[in-house]
Scaffold this motif. Structure first.
Motif, PDB file in Angstrom:
ATOM      1  N   GLU A 261      95.934 -14.837  -0.130  1.00 54.64           N
ATOM      2  CA  GLU A 261      96.621 -15.972   0.477  1.00 54.64           C
ATOM      3  C   GLU A 261      96.270 -16.112   1.952  1.00 54.64           C
ATOM      4  O   GLU A 261      96.187 -17.229   2.479  1.00 54.64           O
ATOM      5  CB  GLU A 261      98.134 -15.816   0.299  1.00 54.64           C
ATOM      6  CG  GLU A 261      98.588 -15.980  -1.153  1.00 54.64           C
ATOM      7  CD  GLU A 261     100.050 -15.632  -1.352  1.00 54.64           C
ATOM      8  OE1 GLU A 261     100.689 -15.168  -0.370  1.00 54.64           O
ATOM      9  OE2 GLU A 261     100.549 -15.801  -2.487  1.00 54.64           O
ATOM     10  N   ALA A 262      96.039 -14.988   2.621  1.00 57.68           N
ATOM     11  CA  ALA A 262      95.676 -15.049   4.039  1.00 57.68           C
ATOM     12  C   ALA A 262      94.322 -15.706   4.248  1.00 57.68           C
ATOM     13  O   ALA A 262      94.075 -16.374   5.262  1.00 57.68           O
ATOM     14  CB  ALA A 262      95.671 -13.644   4.630  1.00 57.68           C
ATOM     15  N   VAL A 263      93.435 -15.509   3.289  1.00 51.69           N
ATOM     16  CA  VAL A 263      92.077 -16.052   3.418  1.00 51.69           C
ATOM     17  C   VAL A 263      91.990 -17.488   2.893  1.00 51.69           C
ATOM     18  O   VAL A 263      91.018 -18.193   3.156  1.00 51.69           O
ATOM     19  CB  VAL A 263      91.068 -15.126   2.707  1.00 51.69           C
ATOM     20  CG1 VAL A 263      89.659 -15.695   2.708  1.00 51.69           C
ATOM     21  CG2 VAL A 263      91.064 -13.756   3.369  1.00 51.69           C
ATOM     22  N   ASP A 264      92.988 -17.937   2.158  1.00 49.80           N
ATOM     23  CA  ASP A 264      92.998 -19.326   1.673  1.00 49.80           C
ATOM     24  C   ASP A 264      93.365 -20.265   2.820  1.00 49.80           C
ATOM     25  O   ASP A 264      94.482 -20.198   3.353  1.00 49.80           O
ATOM     26  CB  ASP A 264      94.008 -19.485   0.533  1.00 49.80           C
ATOM     27  CG  ASP A 264      93.533 -18.839  -0.752  1.00 49.80           C
ATOM     28  OD1 ASP A 264      92.401 -18.336  -0.761  1.00 49.80           O
ATOM     29  OD2 ASP A 264      94.303 -18.839  -1.734  1.00 49.80           O
ATOM     30  N   PHE A 265      92.440 -21.116   3.229  1.00 49.70           N
ATOM     31  CA  PHE A 265      92.751 -22.085   4.285  1.00 49.70           C
ATOM     32  C   PHE A 265      91.774 -23.256   4.191  1.00 49.70           C
ATOM     33  O   PHE A 265      90.758 -23.192   3.490  1.00 49.70           O
ATOM     34  CB  PHE A 265      92.682 -21.435   5.672  1.00 49.70           C
ATOM     35  CG  PHE A 265      91.306 -20.989   6.093  1.00 49.70           C
ATOM     36  CD1 PHE A 265      90.496 -21.804   6.870  1.00 49.70           C
ATOM     37  CD2 PHE A 265      90.816 -19.741   5.724  1.00 49.70           C
ATOM     38  CE1 PHE A 265      89.230 -21.389   7.268  1.00 49.70           C
ATOM     39  CE2 PHE A 265      89.555 -19.318   6.111  1.00 49.70           C
ATOM     40  CZ  PHE A 265      88.764 -20.149   6.889  1.00 49.70           C
ATOM     41  N   SER A 266      92.078 -24.320   4.905  1.00 50.68           N
ATOM     42  CA  SER A 266      91.211 -25.503   4.960  1.00 50.68           C
ATOM     43  C   SER A 266      90.824 -25.763   6.402  1.00 50.68           C
ATOM     44  O   SER A 266      91.584 -25.485   7.332  1.00 50.68           O
ATOM     45  CB  SER A 266      91.932 -26.729   4.392  1.00 50.68           C
ATOM     46  OG  SER A 266      92.194 -26.571   3.021  1.00 50.68           O
ATOM     47  N   THR A 267      89.627 -26.290   6.577  1.00 55.13           N
ATOM     48  CA  THR A 267      89.149 -26.642   7.905  1.00 55.13           C
ATOM     49  C   THR A 267      88.213 -27.831   7.777  1.00 55.13           C
ATOM     50  O   THR A 267      87.967 -28.322   6.672  1.00 55.13           O
ATOM     51  CB  THR A 267      88.438 -25.446   8.575  1.00 55.13           C
ATOM     52  OG1 THR A 267      88.135 -25.775   9.940  1.00 55.13           O
ATOM     53  CG2 THR A 267      87.149 -25.096   7.836  1.00 55.13           C
ATOM     54  N   GLU A 268      87.686 -28.317   8.882  1.00 57.54           N
ATOM     55  CA  GLU A 268      86.849 -29.512   8.864  1.00 57.54           C
ATOM     56  C   GLU A 268      85.579 -29.269   9.659  1.00 57.54           C
ATOM     57  O   GLU A 268      85.625 -28.713  10.762  1.00 57.54           O
ATOM     58  CB  GLU A 268      87.620 -30.704   9.443  1.00 57.54           C
ATOM     59  CG  GLU A 268      86.924 -32.044   9.214  1.00 57.54           C
ATOM     60  CD  GLU A 268      87.810 -33.235   9.587  1.00 57.54           C
ATOM     61  OE1 GLU A 268      87.479 -33.897  10.581  1.00 57.54           O
ATOM     62  OE2 GLU A 268      88.818 -33.467   8.887  1.00 57.54           O
ATOM     63  N   PHE A 269      84.442 -29.662   9.072  1.00 53.71           N
ATOM     64  CA  PHE A 269      83.148 -29.584   9.747  1.00 53.71           C
ATOM     65  C   PHE A 269      82.449 -30.926   9.614  1.00 53.71           C
ATOM     66  O   PHE A 269      82.233 -31.400   8.498  1.00 53.71           O
ATOM     67  CB  PHE A 269      82.270 -28.486   9.136  1.00 53.71           C
ATOM     68  CG  PHE A 269      82.754 -27.092   9.409  1.00 53.71           C
ATOM     69  CD1 PHE A 269      82.562 -26.507  10.641  1.00 53.71           C
ATOM     70  CD2 PHE A 269      83.409 -26.374   8.427  1.00 53.71           C
ATOM     71  CE1 PHE A 269      83.011 -25.222  10.893  1.00 53.71           C
ATOM     72  CE2 PHE A 269      83.852 -25.090   8.663  1.00 53.71           C
ATOM     73  CZ  PHE A 269      83.656 -24.507   9.904  1.00 53.71           C
ATOM     74  N   SER A 270      82.107 -31.501  10.736  1.00 57.01           N
ATOM     75  CA  SER A 270      81.359 -32.767  10.748  1.00 57.01           C
ATOM     76  C   SER A 270      82.015 -33.819   9.848  1.00 57.01           C
ATOM     77  O   SER A 270      81.341 -34.541   9.125  1.00 57.01           O
ATOM     78  CB  SER A 270      79.908 -32.535  10.311  1.00 57.01           C
ATOM     79  OG  SER A 270      79.296 -31.582  11.145  1.00 57.01           O
ATOM     80  N   GLY A 271      83.339 -33.868   9.886  1.00 53.04           N
ATOM     81  CA  GLY A 271      84.054 -34.866   9.105  1.00 53.04           C
ATOM     82  C   GLY A 271      84.296 -34.500   7.665  1.00 53.04           C
ATOM     83  O   GLY A 271      84.932 -35.254   6.932  1.00 53.04           O
ATOM     84  N   ALA A 272      83.794 -33.347   7.204  1.00 50.70           N
ATOM     85  CA  ALA A 272      83.981 -32.938   5.810  1.00 50.70           C
ATOM     86  C   ALA A 272      85.051 -31.849   5.736  1.00 50.70           C
ATOM     87  O   ALA A 272      85.019 -30.885   6.497  1.00 50.70           O
ATOM     88  CB  ALA A 272      82.669 -32.406   5.234  1.00 50.70           C
ATOM     89  N   ARG A 273      86.003 -32.025   4.833  1.00 55.79           N
ATOM     90  CA  ARG A 273      87.063 -31.054   4.634  1.00 55.79           C
ATOM     91  C   ARG A 273      86.568 -29.914   3.741  1.00 55.79           C
ATOM     92  O   ARG A 273      86.030 -30.150   2.665  1.00 55.79           O
ATOM     93  CB  ARG A 273      88.272 -31.736   3.995  1.00 55.79           C
ATOM     94  CG  ARG A 273      89.422 -30.828   3.613  1.00 55.79           C
ATOM     95  CD  ARG A 273      90.042 -30.081   4.780  1.00 55.79           C
ATOM     96  NE  ARG A 273      90.495 -30.943   5.859  1.00 55.79           N
ATOM     97  CZ  ARG A 273      91.100 -30.512   6.961  1.00 55.79           C
ATOM     98  NH1 ARG A 273      91.320 -29.214   7.110  1.00 55.79           N
ATOM     99  NH2 ARG A 273      91.465 -31.343   7.901  1.00 55.79           N
ATOM    100  N   VAL A 274      86.712 -28.697   4.208  1.00 56.81           N
ATOM    101  CA  VAL A 274      86.245 -27.524   3.481  1.00 56.81           C
ATOM    102  C   VAL A 274      87.433 -26.608   3.213  1.00 56.81           C
ATOM    103  O   VAL A 274      88.211 -26.293   4.116  1.00 56.81           O
ATOM    104  CB  VAL A 274      85.172 -26.750   4.278  1.00 56.81           C
ATOM    105  CG1 VAL A 274      84.691 -25.543   3.490  1.00 56.81           C
ATOM    106  CG2 VAL A 274      84.018 -27.660   4.624  1.00 56.81           C
ATOM    107  N   SER A 275      87.564 -26.191   1.953  1.00 53.63           N
ATOM    108  CA  SER A 275      88.608 -25.241   1.573  1.00 53.63           C
ATOM    109  C   SER A 275      87.979 -23.880   1.334  1.00 53.63           C
ATOM    110  O   SER A 275      86.957 -23.773   0.654  1.00 53.63           O
ATOM    111  CB  SER A 275      89.316 -25.700   0.294  1.00 53.63           C
ATOM    112  OG  SER A 275      89.980 -26.932   0.523  1.00 53.63           O
ATOM    113  N   VAL A 276      88.569 -22.857   1.902  1.00 54.34           N
ATOM    114  CA  VAL A 276      88.120 -21.486   1.690  1.00 54.34           C
ATOM    115  C   VAL A 276      89.140 -20.789   0.800  1.00 54.34           C
ATOM    116  O   VAL A 276      90.344 -20.823   1.077  1.00 54.34           O
ATOM    117  CB  VAL A 276      87.967 -20.727   3.019  1.00 54.34           C
ATOM    118  CG1 VAL A 276      87.548 -19.280   2.763  1.00 54.34           C
ATOM    119  CG2 VAL A 276      86.947 -21.424   3.909  1.00 54.34           C
ATOM    120  N   GLN A 277      88.661 -20.188  -0.275  1.00 50.52           N
ATOM    121  CA  GLN A 277      89.518 -19.474  -1.202  1.00 50.52           C
ATOM    122  C   GLN A 277      88.973 -18.066  -1.402  1.00 50.52           C
ATOM    123  O   GLN A 277      87.805 -17.796  -1.119  1.00 50.52           O
ATOM    124  CB  GLN A 277      89.595 -20.213  -2.539  1.00 50.52           C
ATOM    125  CG  GLN A 277      90.206 -21.602  -2.410  1.00 50.52           C
ATOM    126  CD  GLN A 277      90.168 -22.357  -3.733  1.00 50.52           C
ATOM    127  OE1 GLN A 277      89.195 -22.288  -4.467  1.00 50.52           O
ATOM    128  NE2 GLN A 277      91.243 -23.078  -4.019  1.00 50.52           N
TER     129      GLN A 277
END
Length: 582
Positions: A261-277
Motif C-alpha cells: 500500500e505504501a508503494v501504491d501511488f499515482s503521479t503525472e509525467f508530461s501530462g500523462a497520469r501514471v499509477s505505480v502498484q
C-alpha cells in the motif's frame, strides 16, 4: 593465444616494469620493436588485432599499446577502439605509414588514441612517446586509485539510483543473519516489485525512471525503523530484511500488505497520469537456510506467485513453492552446463519480402532440449538465464554459434542473419571484445550480422547505449529495434540511435482488429520518415498476410511462411518456397 603473440619479460625484475604491447602484421617490425624496448619494459608482441585483444585479456595491466594502422582484417584504429573493453586504462599510440590521415584523426578525436607517429619512427621519438604516455598513465592511475579509495565503500553499500542499500550490501547482511542466528526463525525477507501502469502511455526516459525510483525508495525508507536493511534488488524490485518479531502468517501478510500500500501511488509525467502498484513476496528465515542467494530466489518465486493472485495480495513462500524452487535450481544448473558444453541449438526463421518474393534475412532463435524434461521454451529459459545471472554467458554462446553458421546461411540465399542481444549483454564491458572475437574467429563479414535489441533499451542510459551501438554500427553491423510499440516507443530515440530496422511486436498482428492495425500503420509511417525498414512479425495465417499487405507492409515474418528450423533445413525450405499472395 591465436596466430602469433609473445611475452618478452626481459631481465629479472621485469614483473615491476611497465607493460607495453606492440601490434603489427610485419614480423620484422615486431622484432625491431622488441629489440629496442625489452631492456626497459615488459614487452608483448602480437601480429594482428585479434591476437592483440587475446594478449590484453591475459594482461589487462598493459600500460601502453603501440599499433600499426594498416593491418588485414581489423585495422589499427578498430583494434585500439576494441581494446578499451579489456584494457581501458592503457595509453594508445598509433603508428601509421600511409597518408590516410582522416581515420587517424577521427580516432584521436574520439578519445581512442593519445598520439600517432609516422613510420618509420626513430628510436628516440618512440621512446619519448612511450615515456610521455607512461607518465600520463601513472598520474591517472594514482588519481583514480585515490578516488576509488574514497568512494569504494559508498559504491559497494549504496545504490546510486535510489539511495538505498545495494544488492551486494543486502546479500552480505542477509548472509550474516543466516550464519549467526541461533534461533529457528531469524526474521523475514520482503521482496517488493513495483510496476508503472500504463507503461505504453509514457515516453520513458532516464529522468522519468529516476524520479519514480526515488519516490518508491522514499516511501519504503519510511519503514526503516522496523527493518534491518532496505535495499534496491534490481531495476523494479526492492528488498527489506526484517528482524524476528511476530512470525505468524497473518502478521507477515499484514506487514507485506502495508508495504504494498505504501508503494501504491499515482503521479503525472508530461501530462500523462501514471499509477505505480506493487506486489510482495515474503520468505521466513529459518535455521535450515544457509545461502542468501537461495533465499532471494525463493522471495522472487513468492513475488511471482503474488502477481498471479486476485488483487495482487502478498504471498508467503510455501513448501509447494519450495518444490518449484528446487526445479528451478535444477534447470539453472542444467542450463549452465548446456551453455558451457555447447548443447543448446540455434534455429532460424526466414523473413521475406511479400512484394518481390526475395529472401530478406533469417532470425536466429535459440532452442533447448533437456534430456529429462524435453523441449524447454525460450519463454522459460531466457528469463531463467536473466534471473540466474547467465544471460551474458548465454549471449556469448549465441553470438559465437550464429557467427559460425552464418557463412552457410549466406550460401543458402539469405544475405543477413539477425540475433537478439539482451540489454544486460549489450551493457557488459566485454561485449564489444566478444563481438570482435566472434567475427574474427568465424572470418565473417560484419555486414552479414544484424543485432536486434528490444525496446527495453529505451528505459536505460540512452547515451551510453548510443555510444555502444555506434561502435557496433562502425563495424558494418546492422541494428534493429525488436518488439517496437510494446511499451517504450519513442520517436526521439529512433532519431538518436543508429538503427536501420524496426520490427513490430507480433501481438499487433494477433490483435489487428483491436488496435494492432493502428500501431502497425503508425510504425510504418514513422519508420519511413526516418528511412528505416519495417518488419512486421507474427504473420501466422493467410488472413494475417492479407492484413499486413493491406496496410503497406512488405517485409514480414511468421509461421505462415516458415517455422524456425535448423540451418541444414534452410536449403529444402528455400527450394520449396512458393510465395503465397492470397
Amino acid at each position: 593465444m591465436a596466430e602469433f603473440a609473445q611475452v618478452l619479460e626481459g631481465a629479472p625484475g621485469a614483473g615491476t616494469r611497465a607493460r607495453v604491447l606492440c601490434v603489427d602484421d610485419e614480423r620484422q617490425v615486431l622484432d625491431g620493436l622488441a629489440l629496442q624496448l625489452r631492456r626497459r619494459y615488459a614487452v608483448g608482441l602480437a601480429i594482428s588485432g585479434a591476437d592483440g585483444l587475446a594478449y590484453l585479456r591475459e594482461h589487462p595491466d598493459t600500460a601502453v599499446i603501440i599499433s600499426d594502422m594498416r593491418m588485414p582484417g581489423m585495422d589499427g584504429a578498430a583494434f585500439l577502439a576494441a581494446s578499451h573493453s579489456v584494457a581501458p586504462d592503457a595509453r594508445r599510440i598509433l603508428l601509421t605509414g600511409f597518408s590516410d590521415q582522416a581515420s587517424t584523426v577521427a580516432a584521436i578525436n574520439e578519445g581512442r588514441i593519445c598520439r600517432f607517429l609516422s613510420k618509420p619512427c626513430d628510436p628516440k621519438t618512440l621512446s619519448e612517446a612511450i615515456e610521455s604516455a607512461l607518465a600520463d598513465h601513472r598520474r591517472e592511475m594514482h588519481d583514480r586509485s585515490e578516488i576509488r579509495r574514497l568512494a569504494v565503500q559508498e559504491v559497494i553499500t549504496r545504490d546510486r539510483g535510489s539511495g538505498l542499500a545495494s544488492r551486494e550490501s543486502l546479500l552480505q547482511t542477509l548472509q550474516d543473519t543466516l550464519l549467526r542466528s541461533p534461533v529457528d526463525e531469524a526474521g523475514a525477507v520482503y521482496l517488493v516489485r513495483a510496476r508503472a501502469q500504463p507503461a505504453e502511455a509514457l515516453d520513458l526516459d532516464s529522468s522519468t525512471t529516476d524520479t519514480l525510483v526515488a519516490q518508491i525508495a522514499s516511501r519504503l525508507d519510511a519503514f526503516k525503523s522496523s527493518f534491518r536493511c532496505i535495499a534496491r534488488w534490481d531495476a523494479q524490485s526492492f528488498a527489506l530484511l526484517e528482524p524476528a518479531s511476530d512470525m505468524t502468517p497473518d502478521a507477515l501478510l499484514r506487514r507485506g500488505q502495508s508495504l504494498a500500500e505504501a508503494v501504491d501511488f499515482s503521479t503525472e509525467f508530461s501530462g500523462a497520469r501514471v499509477s505505480v502498484q506493487a506486489t510482495v513476496g515474503i520468505v521466513v528465515l529459518t535455521r535450515t537456510m544457509t545461502e542468501a542467494r537461495v533465499v532471494m530466489g525463493n522471495a522472487e518465486l513468492a513475488e511471482l506467485a503474488a502477481r498471479g493472485r486476485d488483487g495482487g495480495l502478498p504471498f508467503l513462500f510455501t513448501a509447494e513453492l519450495a518444490e518449484s524452487a528446487a526445479y528451478r535450481r535444477t534447470l539453472v544448473r542444467a542450463l549452465r552446463e548446456a551453455i558451457v558444453d555447447d548443447r543448446l541449438e540455434m534455429n532460424y526463421q526466414p523473413i521475406v519480402d511479400i512484394e518481390s518474393g526475395r529472401l530478406h534475412s533469417v532470425e536466429a532463435l535459440a532452442r533447448w532440449r533437456h534430456p529429462q524434461y524435453g523441449a524447454i521454451s525460450p519463454g522459460t529459459f531466457i528469463p531463467l538465464a536473466e534471473s540466474a545471472g547467465l544471460i551474458v554467458q548465454f549471449g556469448e554462446w549465441a553470438l559465437r554459434r550464429v557467427c559460425r553458421e552464418a557463412a552457410a546461411i549466406v550460401e543458402k540465399g539469405f544475405p543477413r542473419v539477425a540475433l537478439n542481444v539482451s540489454v544486460i549483454q549489450l551493457l557488459d564491458p566485454e561485449f564489444l571484445y566478444g563481438l570482435y572475437l566472434a567475427l574474427d574467429q568465424a572470418r565473417l563479414e560484419p555486414s552479414v550480422l544484424e543485432i536486434e535489441v528490444t525496446e527495453s533499451v529505451f528505459a536505460q542510459d540512452i547515451e551510453r547505449l548510443r555510444s555502444i551501438l555506434l561502435d557496433v554500427q562502425k563495424l558494418g553491423i546492422h541494428i534493429a529495434i525488436d518488439d517496437f510499440g510494446a511499451g517504450y516507443s519513442s520517436l526521439a530515440y529512433l532519431s538518436r540511435l543508429p538503427v536501420s530496422i524496426v520490427k513490430t511486436d507480433g501481438a499487433f498482428m494477433r490483435d489487428f482488429e483491436r488496435g494492432g492495425e493502428a500501431i502497425i500503420v503508425a510504425t510504418l509511417g514513422m519508420a519511413g520518415k526516418f528511412g528505416l525498414e519495417t518488419i512486421v512479425e507474427g504473420v501466422e495465417t493467410a488472413a494475417m498476410l492479407q492484413s499486413a499487405r493491406s496496410v503497406g507492409a512488405t517485409l514480414v515474418q511468421g509461421y505462415h511462411f516458415a517455422r524456425p528450423m535448423p540451418v541444414d533445413a534452410l536449403d529444402a525450405w528455400r527450394e520449396g518456397f512458393q510465395l503465397r499472395r492470397d
